[in-house]
Design an enzyme around this catalytic site. Structure first.
Site, short mmCIF file in Angstrom:
data_model
loop_
_atom_site.label_atom_id
_atom_site.label_comp_id
_atom_site.label_asym_id
_atom_site.label_seq_id
_atom_site.Cartn_x
_atom_site.Cartn_y
_atom_site.Cartn_z
N GLY A 204 120.61 -24.19 -83.83
CA GLY A 204 121.21 -23.05 -83.89
C GLY A 204 120.29 -21.73 -83.79
O GLY A 204 119.16 -21.98 -83.42
N ASN A 205 120.74 -20.72 -83.97
CA ASN A 205 119.97 -19.22 -83.79
C ASN A 205 120.36 -18.45 -85.17
O ASN A 205 121.36 -18.65 -85.66
CB ASN A 205 119.88 -18.88 -82.59
CG ASN A 205 121.39 -18.50 -82.34
OD1 ASN A 205 121.72 -17.40 -82.57
ND2 ASN A 205 121.66 -18.86 -81.06
N ARG A 206 119.67 -17.17 -85.14
CA ARG A 206 119.98 -16.40 -86.24
C ARG A 206 120.88 -15.48 -86.14
O ARG A 206 120.93 -14.50 -86.96
CB ARG A 206 118.46 -15.59 -86.56
CG ARG A 206 117.41 -16.65 -86.88
CD ARG A 206 116.16 -15.90 -87.19
NE ARG A 206 114.88 -16.82 -87.09
CZ ARG A 206 114.67 -17.45 -88.45
NH1 ARG A 206 115.34 -17.26 -89.32
NH2 ARG A 206 113.61 -18.11 -88.13
N SER A 207 121.66 -15.49 -84.74
CA SER A 207 122.74 -14.32 -84.61
C SER A 207 123.93 -14.58 -85.64
O SER A 207 124.37 -15.52 -86.11
CB SER A 207 123.25 -14.44 -83.18
OG SER A 207 124.25 -13.61 -83.15
#
Ligand code: CTP
Length: 390
Positions: A204-207
């Site tokens: 995933g990512n931090r958005s």
């Protein structure tokens, strides 16, 4: 903007009620038709006759004394806009919880017109957790709040709680009635995608999705039909139709069913996903796995490739200078690109503020100051409406 518009002015019981007579006057001067509804407590502070003389019609003060069978629903349907000024803690609490036990509260529950509230109360009451909760609830329902501001309060106290001035409320009312995106469908993608490694884990990512949700809210406030495709668990913005998804593939499938006039791609989509998600949870005892990745579909590109007349806004969250984003704006075929440096303080993932630069397809840049994400969203939607000649 207010000329010929039907405005219901709701007055609840605080000393600031005297200012509502001026507000009625300002609304009439701006060309609005004004009808007033008062709570019993409001009548302790200002007489119904004052409003009758100003507006030419008697305020609604009681649900049972009025000759109409259903005066609150009649008034609620007549309204194109309802302004509650002053809005006391009690009136806010009634609206938050749907308690319709006086003429104003019943009108608020019955109306489908946009509602603007100008709270006025002592600082302690404004800051009380119950009022905080109630304000969050009514904002989540799509009602709009102006103020309160700092200043002199009843009894000589000074602090936050002063009602917005009539002129400020009139200006705010104009923006609420400004609906340049009426009749258009706006697609917004938001949040970071999650690409499954196994049934438990993902890449995933931090958005956070905050920027995309703010854009969806800003578009809905301007009258658009909004389809929000999001991975975020943030609440649905008022008025938006929300599709909750996880992966880039799910996001693509949701987007494929939507036929927008405007598409804003605020999602941080993974570029690669595990080629094969494990059926069962990976175990430590099996040792470190080797991850084989494959590209995800480019959702923005799929919409541009439709060749339809869609106004496309892309986002470029970068960790370096603007040059990469300018190149990306040209390559992706967008009508506008919003660039932000996610490593800059007060900008990017999870924050409530953002410092963005708008990039035109020809590479022209416009650097905006650091603003709240809501303000960035509002400005962006105004620009898009403008570009579409609205
Ligand atoms: N985007 C998308 N689908 C993808 C990747 C990106 O819709 N699979 C959209 C994003 O929502 C954003 C824009 O395309 O609006 C640019 O995303 P970004 O990740 O910055 O660009 P990439 O195309 O991935 O290019 P690069 O990897 O070179 O940064």
């Amino acid at each position: 903007m207010l000329s010929g518009r039907r405005v219901v002015l709701g007055v609840s019981g605080g000393v600031a009620a005297y200012k509502s007579a001026y507000l009625a006057r300002r609304l009439l001067e701006a060309g609005a038709e004004v009808r007033v509804v008062m709570t019993p407590a409001a009548q302790r502070f200002i007489g119904a006759q004052t409003f009758a003389s100003l507006t030419g019609s008697h305020p609604l003060t009681d649900l049972f004394e009025d000759p109409s069978v259903s005066p609150h629903t009649e008034l609620a349907r007549w309204a194109e806009l309802v302004i509650v000024a002053p809005a006391t803690a009690a009136t806010i609490a009634r609206l938050a919880h749907g308690i319709a036990d006086n003429a104003l509260a019943a009108t608020l529950l019955a109306t489908r017109a946009p509602v603007v509230l100008a709270p006025a109360m002592h600082t302690e009451m404004w800051e009380h957790p119950a009022t905080r909760r109630n304000i969050s609830l009514i904002e989540a329902d799509g009602h709009r709040i102006i103020g309160p501001f700092s200043g002199e309060l009843a009894g000589g106290d000074v602090g936050i709680g002063r009602v917005a001035e009539p002129e400020e409320i009139v200006e705010f009312a104009k923006t609420v009635l400004h609906r340049p995106l009426e009749g258009l469908t706006v697609l917004v993608t938001a949040g970071g995608t999650r690409e499954a490694l196994d049934p438990v884990r993902y890449l995933g990512n931090r958005s956070s999705g905050k920027m995309g949700h703010a854009i969806a809210a800003a578009a809905a406030q301007r009258g658009a039909h909004v389809e929000l495709v999001t991975t975020s668990s943030l609440p649905a913005p008022p008025g938006a139709n929300v599709h909750r998804v996880e992966s880039a593939q799910e996001m693509l499938e949701a987007v494929e069913k939507i036929h927008p006039d405007i598409a804003v791609f605020a999602a941080a989509v993974a570029d690669f996903r595990p080629a094969q998600a494990a059926q069962d949870k990976l175990s430590r005892s099996d040792g470190p796995p080797t991850l084989v990745l494959e590209p995800t579909p480019d959702i923005l590109a799929s919409v541009v490739a439709r060749g339809d007349d869609i106004f496309v806004v892309g986002f470029a969250a970068e960790t370096g200078g603007v040059e990469r984003a300018i190149e990306k704006a040209k390559r992706k075929g967008v009508d506008l690109m919003v660039y932000n440096d996610v490593t800059a303080p007060g900008s990017g993932f999870g924050t409530d503020t953002n410092q963005v630069t708008l990039i035109e397809p020809d590479g022209t840049v416009d650097r905006w100051p650091q603003l709240s994400k809501a303000e960035v969203a509002s400005r962006l939607m105004e620009i898009v409406a403008n570009r579409l000649g609205r």
